[in-house]
Design an enzyme around this catalytic site. Structure first.
Site, PDB file in Angstrom:
ATOM      1  N   ASP A  18       0.783  -1.245   0.000  1.00  0.00           N
ATOM      2  CA  ASP A  18       0.000   0.000   0.000  1.00  0.00           C
ATOM      3  C   ASP A  18       0.815   1.297   0.000  1.00  0.00           C
ATOM      4  O   ASP A  18       0.488   2.235   0.746  1.00  0.00           O
ATOM      5  CB  ASP A  18      -0.958   0.012   1.205  1.00  0.00           C
ATOM      6  CG  ASP A  18      -1.985  -1.107   1.188  1.00  0.00           C
ATOM      7  OD1 ASP A  18      -1.932  -1.948   0.272  1.00  0.00           O
ATOM      8  OD2 ASP A  18      -2.829  -1.150   2.100  1.00  0.00           O
ATOM      9  N   ASP A  65      -4.536  -0.875  -1.927  1.00  0.00           N
ATOM     10  CA  ASP A  65      -5.856  -0.717  -1.317  1.00  0.00           C
ATOM     11  C   ASP A  65      -6.741  -0.047  -2.373  1.00  0.00           C
ATOM     12  O   ASP A  65      -6.370   1.001  -2.926  1.00  0.00           O
ATOM     13  CB  ASP A  65      -5.706   0.184  -0.068  1.00  0.00           C
ATOM     14  CG  ASP A  65      -6.629  -0.195   1.056  1.00  0.00           C
ATOM     15  OD1 ASP A  65      -6.982  -1.387   1.188  1.00  0.00           O
ATOM     16  OD2 ASP A  65      -7.012   0.709   1.837  1.00  0.00           O
ATOM     17  N   HIS A  67     -10.717   0.644  -2.956  1.00  0.00           N
ATOM     18  CA  HIS A  67     -12.089   0.505  -2.477  1.00  0.00           C
ATOM     19  C   HIS A  67     -13.117   1.128  -3.424  1.00  0.00           C
ATOM     20  O   HIS A  67     -12.870   2.198  -3.978  1.00  0.00           O
ATOM     21  CB  HIS A  67     -12.236   1.211  -1.118  1.00  0.00           C
ATOM     22  CG  HIS A  67     -11.348   0.669  -0.049  1.00  0.00           C
ATOM     23  ND1 HIS A  67     -11.264  -0.667   0.252  1.00  0.00           N
ATOM     24  CD2 HIS A  67     -10.512   1.301   0.819  1.00  0.00           C
ATOM     25  CE1 HIS A  67     -10.415  -0.837   1.257  1.00  0.00           C
ATOM     26  NE2 HIS A  67      -9.932   0.333   1.616  1.00  0.00           N
ATOM     27  N   HIS A  71     -17.463   2.208   0.621  1.00  0.00           N
ATOM     28  CA  HIS A  71     -16.896   0.983   1.204  1.00  0.00           C
ATOM     29  C   HIS A  71     -17.195   0.889   2.696  1.00  0.00           C
ATOM     30  O   HIS A  71     -17.288   1.911   3.391  1.00  0.00           O
ATOM     31  CB  HIS A  71     -15.376   0.965   0.974  1.00  0.00           C
ATOM     32  CG  HIS A  71     -14.730  -0.321   1.353  1.00  0.00           C
ATOM     33  ND1 HIS A  71     -13.927  -0.441   2.470  1.00  0.00           N
ATOM     34  CD2 HIS A  71     -14.791  -1.550   0.785  1.00  0.00           C
ATOM     35  CE1 HIS A  71     -13.505  -1.703   2.548  1.00  0.00           C
ATOM     36  NE2 HIS A  71     -14.013  -2.394   1.547  1.00  0.00           N
ATOM     37  N   HIS A 100     -10.823   6.662   1.719  1.00  0.00           N
ATOM     38  CA  HIS A 100      -9.443   6.605   1.221  1.00  0.00           C
ATOM     39  C   HIS A 100      -9.325   5.578   0.106  1.00  0.00           C
ATOM     40  O   HIS A 100     -10.112   4.624   0.041  1.00  0.00           O
ATOM     41  CB  HIS A 100      -8.474   6.240   2.361  1.00  0.00           C
ATOM     42  CG  HIS A 100      -8.699   4.855   2.894  1.00  0.00           C
ATOM     43  ND1 HIS A 100      -9.679   4.555   3.818  1.00  0.00           N
ATOM     44  CD2 HIS A 100      -8.099   3.671   2.598  1.00  0.00           C
ATOM     45  CE1 HIS A 100      -9.665   3.259   4.076  1.00  0.00           C
ATOM     46  NE2 HIS A 100      -8.715   2.683   3.351  1.00  0.00           N
ATOM     47  N   LYS A 125      -6.790  -4.943  -3.232  1.00  0.00           N
ATOM     48  CA  LYS A 125      -7.496  -5.507  -2.085  1.00  0.00           C
ATOM     49  C   LYS A 125      -8.526  -4.512  -1.565  1.00  0.00           C
ATOM     50  O   LYS A 125      -8.418  -3.315  -1.806  1.00  0.00           O
ATOM     51  CB  LYS A 125      -6.504  -5.878  -0.980  1.00  0.00           C
ATOM     52  CG  LYS A 125      -5.719  -4.721  -0.399  1.00  0.00           C
ATOM     53  CD  LYS A 125      -4.632  -5.239   0.532  1.00  0.00           C
ATOM     54  CE  LYS A 125      -3.883  -4.120   1.238  1.00  0.00           C
ATOM     55  NZ  LYS A 125      -4.705  -3.285   2.117  1.00  0.00           N
ATOM     56  N   CYS A 169      -1.964  -3.036   7.737  1.00  0.00           N
ATOM     57  CA  CYS A 169      -1.905  -3.888   6.538  1.00  0.00           C
ATOM     58  C   CYS A 169      -0.599  -4.661   6.409  1.00  0.00           C
ATOM     59  O   CYS A 169      -0.599  -5.768   5.868  1.00  0.00           O
ATOM     60  CB  CYS A 169      -2.189  -3.039   5.301  1.00  0.00           C
ATOM     61  SG  CYS A 169      -3.901  -2.415   5.304  1.00  0.00           S
TER      62      CYS A 169
HETATM   63 ZN   LIG Z   1      -8.505   0.683   3.062  1.00  0.00          ZN
END
Ligand SMILES: [Zn+2]
Length: 215
Positions: A18, A65, A67, A71, A100, A125, A169
């Protein structure tokens, strides 16, 4: 006693977690000390880039990351204050983060200073609106991202983990790497975390699980 153990190359992979605009200075969920403008060890980007370009890894994987709007990890979706604990529609406890890394926005992009050209694969992800995914291997609903299979099919037996955030993460990805049978190390010098106390707890949890943490 030195705690540096050379990775079993060439069967080793580097997972860079990330390193995205929203987790860097100026981003929606900026993590302290992740900024590329700071020299190492304060900023992690030079170290991450050095590992990607010159670490001798058989595979380099970036997690991202990524989304959808609305989310379940967003405070705006959960309807609770930022950083409070809410409950997702699926009934899971969930920390309420600012919006985010929304797919298609600049914040979801990799940091422009990251040597992304050295990556062999990108694993997105948190793409399911109903489940969060701190781990690059599987989301909170148990759905696999394909990362374990990708590494196994490449003959990878050892994994080093770097990136953001140590206490979320990076930790989750390293724990899942270990559970998937990879000899796993976390390279703390190339990681940035959210909170000092959380980082200490994460290190203890990782070590208790059998992950090697390199200071
Ligand atoms: Zn996230």
């Amino acid at each position: 006693m030195p705690n540096y153990i050379p990775a079993a190359k060439p069967a080793a992979a580097l997972i860079v977690v990330d390193v995205q605009r929203d987790f860097m200075t100026g981003g929606a969920l900026a993590v302290p000390l992740a900024d590329e403008k700071l020299p190492a060890p304060e900023g992690i980007l030079p170290r991450v880039n050095g590992l990607m370009a010159g670490g001798g890894y058989a595979r380099v994987v970036l997690t991202q990351d990524f989304h959808p709007a609305g989310h379940c990890s967003f405070a705006s979706t959960l309807g609770v204050p930022l950083y409070a604990k809410g409950k997702t529609a699926a009934g899971r406890g969930q920390v309420a983060w600012p919006d985010h890394c929304v797919a298609g926005t600049a914040g979801a992009e990799f940091h422009p200073g990251l040597y992304a050209r050295y990556a062999n694969a990108i694993i997105r992800k948190g793409v399911n609106p109903a489940y969060d995914s701190y781990s690059g291997f599987a989301d909170d609903g148990g759905e696999q991202t394909g990362l374990a299979g990708y590494l196994q099919s490449a003959g990878i037996t050892a994994v080093d983990v770097a990136g953001i955030a140590t206490d979320f993460c990076v930790k989750a990805t390293a724990l899942h790497a270990h559970e998937n049978g990879f000899a796993t190390r976390v390279l703390l010098g190339a990681c940035a975390g959210v909170a000092a106390a959380g980082i200490e707890e994460a290190i203890a949890e990782l070590r208790a699980a059998g992950v090697v943490v390199i200071e």
